[in-house]
Design a protein around this motif. Structure first.
Motif, mmCIF file in Angstrom:
data_model
loop_
_atom_site.group_PDB
_atom_site.id
_atom_site.type_symbol
_atom_site.label_atom_id
_atom_site.label_comp_id
_atom_site.label_asym_id
_atom_site.label_seq_id
_atom_site.Cartn_x
_atom_site.Cartn_y
_atom_site.Cartn_z
ATOM 1 N N LEU A 173 0.821 -1.120 -0.043
ATOM 2 C CA LEU A 173 -0.035 0.062 0.097
ATOM 3 C C LEU A 173 0.829 1.218 -0.253
ATOM 4 C CD1 LEU A 173 -2.680 -1.162 2.388
ATOM 5 C CD2 LEU A 173 -2.887 -0.848 -0.124
ATOM 6 N N LYS A 174 1.911 1.206 0.624
ATOM 7 C CA LYS A 174 2.912 2.153 0.532
ATOM 8 C C LYS A 174 3.594 2.497 -0.614
ATOM 9 C CE LYS A 174 4.196 2.062 5.506
ATOM 10 N NZ LYS A 174 5.227 1.921 6.498
ATOM 11 N N LEU A 175 3.783 1.641 -1.353
ATOM 12 C CA LEU A 175 4.365 1.658 -2.851
ATOM 13 C C LEU A 175 3.123 2.012 -3.644
ATOM 14 C CD1 LEU A 175 6.229 -1.889 -3.027
ATOM 15 C CD2 LEU A 175 7.164 0.603 -2.941
ATOM 16 N N ILE A 176 1.887 1.688 -3.527
ATOM 17 C CA ILE A 176 0.798 2.356 -4.226
ATOM 18 C C ILE A 176 0.788 3.628 -3.979
ATOM 19 C CG2 ILE A 176 -1.618 2.270 -4.625
ATOM 20 C CD1 ILE A 176 -1.340 -0.797 -4.212
ATOM 21 N N ASP A 177 0.855 4.184 -2.548
ATOM 22 C CA ASP A 177 0.819 5.759 -2.427
ATOM 23 C C ASP A 177 2.045 6.494 -3.300
ATOM 24 O OD1 ASP A 177 -1.280 5.397 -1.066
ATOM 25 O OD2 ASP A 177 -0.129 5.300 0.963
ATOM 26 N N ALA A 178 3.219 5.739 -3.308
ATOM 27 C CA ALA A 178 4.150 6.486 -3.992
ATOM 28 C C ALA A 178 4.022 6.555 -5.284
ATOM 29 C CB ALA A 178 5.643 5.498 -3.585
ATOM 30 N N ILE A 179 3.474 5.482 -5.835
ATOM 31 C CA ILE A 179 3.375 5.521 -7.404
ATOM 32 C C ILE A 179 2.331 6.667 -7.891
ATOM 33 C CG2 ILE A 179 2.234 4.213 -9.265
ATOM 34 C CD1 ILE A 179 3.492 1.654 -7.948
ATOM 35 N N GLU A 180 1.313 6.714 -6.862
ATOM 36 C CA GLU A 180 -0.034 7.660 -7.092
ATOM 37 C C GLU A 180 0.732 9.304 -7.079
ATOM 38 O OE1 GLU A 180 -4.120 8.897 -5.212
ATOM 39 O OE2 GLU A 180 -2.771 7.719 -4.058
ATOM 40 N N GLN A 181 1.767 9.565 -6.299
ATOM 41 C CA GLN A 181 2.560 10.727 -6.243
ATOM 42 C C GLN A 181 3.146 10.960 -7.166
ATOM 43 O OE1 GLN A 181 4.394 11.091 -2.442
ATOM 44 N NE2 GLN A 181 2.845 10.827 -1.137
ATOM 45 N N VAL A 182 3.832 10.031 -7.849
ATOM 46 C CA VAL A 182 4.763 10.225 -9.022
ATOM 47 C C VAL A 182 3.801 10.516 -10.069
ATOM 48 C CG1 VAL A 182 6.302 9.225 -10.600
ATOM 49 C CG2 VAL A 182 6.487 9.238 -8.072
ATOM 50 N N ARG A 183 2.598 9.454 -10.062
ATOM 51 C CA ARG A 183 1.849 9.741 -11.418
ATOM 52 C C ARG A 183 1.008 11.101 -11.606
ATOM 53 N NH1 ARG A 183 -0.797 4.429 -14.093
ATOM 54 N NH2 ARG A 183 -1.426 6.137 -15.189
ATOM 55 N N THR A 184 0.756 11.406 -10.266
ATOM 56 C CA THR A 184 -0.085 12.726 -10.184
ATOM 57 C C THR A 184 0.805 14.122 -11.064
ATOM 58 O OG1 THR A 184 -1.164 12.287 -8.362
ATOM 59 C CG2 THR A 184 -0.811 14.558 -8.566
ATOM 60 N N LYS A 185 2.329 13.883 -10.433
ATOM 61 C CA LYS A 185 3.181 15.014 -11.212
ATOM 62 C C LYS A 185 3.436 14.877 -12.694
ATOM 63 C CE LYS A 185 5.478 15.274 -6.581
ATOM 64 N NZ LYS A 185 6.791 14.879 -5.826
ATOM 65 N N ASN A 186 3.612 13.541 -12.924
ATOM 66 C CA ASN A 186 3.674 12.988 -14.459
ATOM 67 C C ASN A 186 2.352 13.492 -15.132
ATOM 68 O OD1 ASN A 186 5.501 12.244 -16.227
ATOM 69 N ND2 ASN A 186 4.489 10.311 -16.377
ATOM 70 N N ASN A 187 1.439 13.483 -14.647
ATOM 71 C CA ASN A 187 0.238 13.685 -15.397
ATOM 72 C C ASN A 187 0.063 15.371 -15.680
ATOM 73 O OD1 ASN A 187 -1.088 11.303 -15.624
ATOM 74 N ND2 ASN A 187 -2.323 11.609 -13.721
ATOM 75 N N VAL A 188 0.685 15.882 -14.868
ATOM 76 C CA VAL A 188 0.528 17.515 -15.143
ATOM 77 C C VAL A 188 1.771 17.696 -16.416
ATOM 78 C CG1 VAL A 188 1.737 19.642 -14.542
ATOM 79 C CG2 VAL A 188 0.263 18.255 -12.761
ATOM 80 N N ASN A 189 2.909 16.906 -16.481
ATOM 81 C CA ASN A 189 3.727 17.026 -17.525
ATOM 82 C C ASN A 189 2.932 16.441 -18.814
ATOM 83 O OD1 ASN A 189 5.824 17.583 -16.178
ATOM 84 N ND2 ASN A 189 6.390 15.592 -15.837
ATOM 85 N N TRP A 190 2.141 15.459 -18.832
ATOM 86 C CA TRP A 190 1.429 14.831 -20.082
ATOM 87 C C TRP A 190 0.520 15.942 -20.713
ATOM 88 C CZ3 TRP A 190 2.396 11.436 -23.410
ATOM 89 C CH2 TRP A 190 3.212 10.224 -22.919
ATOM 90 N N MET A 191 -0.253 16.737 -19.528
ATOM 91 C CA MET A 191 -1.130 17.754 -19.871
ATOM 92 C C MET A 191 -0.590 18.793 -20.460
ATOM 93 S SD MET A 191 -3.913 16.361 -19.499
ATOM 94 C CE MET A 191 -3.195 14.853 -19.858
ATOM 95 N N ASN A 192 0.693 19.414 -19.995
ATOM 96 C CA ASN A 192 1.665 20.245 -20.686
ATOM 97 C C ASN A 192 2.109 20.005 -22.259
ATOM 98 O OD1 ASN A 192 1.197 22.226 -18.460
ATOM 99 N ND2 ASN A 192 3.202 21.458 -17.708
ATOM 100 N N LEU A 193 2.595 18.679 -22.211
ATOM 101 C CA LEU A 193 2.559 18.246 -23.542
ATOM 102 C C LEU A 193 1.452 18.286 -24.543
ATOM 103 C CD1 LEU A 193 5.028 16.863 -25.417
ATOM 104 C CD2 LEU A 193 3.958 14.799 -24.516
ATOM 105 N N LEU A 194 0.350 17.955 -24.027
ATOM 106 C CA LEU A 194 -0.630 18.232 -24.772
ATOM 107 C C LEU A 194 -1.253 19.451 -25.128
ATOM 108 C CD1 LEU A 194 -3.289 16.623 -25.855
ATOM 109 C CD2 LEU A 194 -4.460 16.682 -23.853
ATOM 110 N N ARG A 195 -0.850 20.285 -24.421
ATOM 111 C CA ARG A 195 -1.226 21.638 -24.956
ATOM 112 C C ARG A 195 -0.192 22.256 -25.934
ATOM 113 N NH1 ARG A 195 -1.612 21.816 -19.069
ATOM 114 N NH2 ARG A 195 -3.869 22.341 -18.495
#
Length: 67
Positions: free
Chosen positions: A10-32
């Motif tokens: 569960l701690k690993l899942i939380d860590a993955i979620e945090q990284v994915r949240t930041k990476n989603n911002v990068n994906w949205m910027n790339l989309l723009r």
């Protein structure tokens, strides 16, 4: 699996979620950027991505079905 092992996962899942949240911002910027450079091509790719995401969701639904 022991309760301790579950907690570790569960701690690993939380860590993955945090990284994915930041990476989603990068994906949205790339989309723009892509939308400004090639609006029609970008929207075509977005539709294809959405189609594949729907296929993945259907597969996950099947995976989650009771046997």
């Amino acid at each position: 699996m022991t309760p301790e092992q579950i907690e570790e996962k569960l701690k690993l899942i939380d860590a993955i979620e945090q990284v994915r949240t930041k990476n989603n911002v990068n994906w949205m910027n790339l989309l723009r950027v892509a939308l400004r450079a090639d609006p029609e091509g970008t929207l075509e790719l977005v539709r294809e991505i959405n189609t594949k995401d729907n296929e993945i969701s259907e597969l996950f639904a099947k995976l989650g079905e009771a046997v």
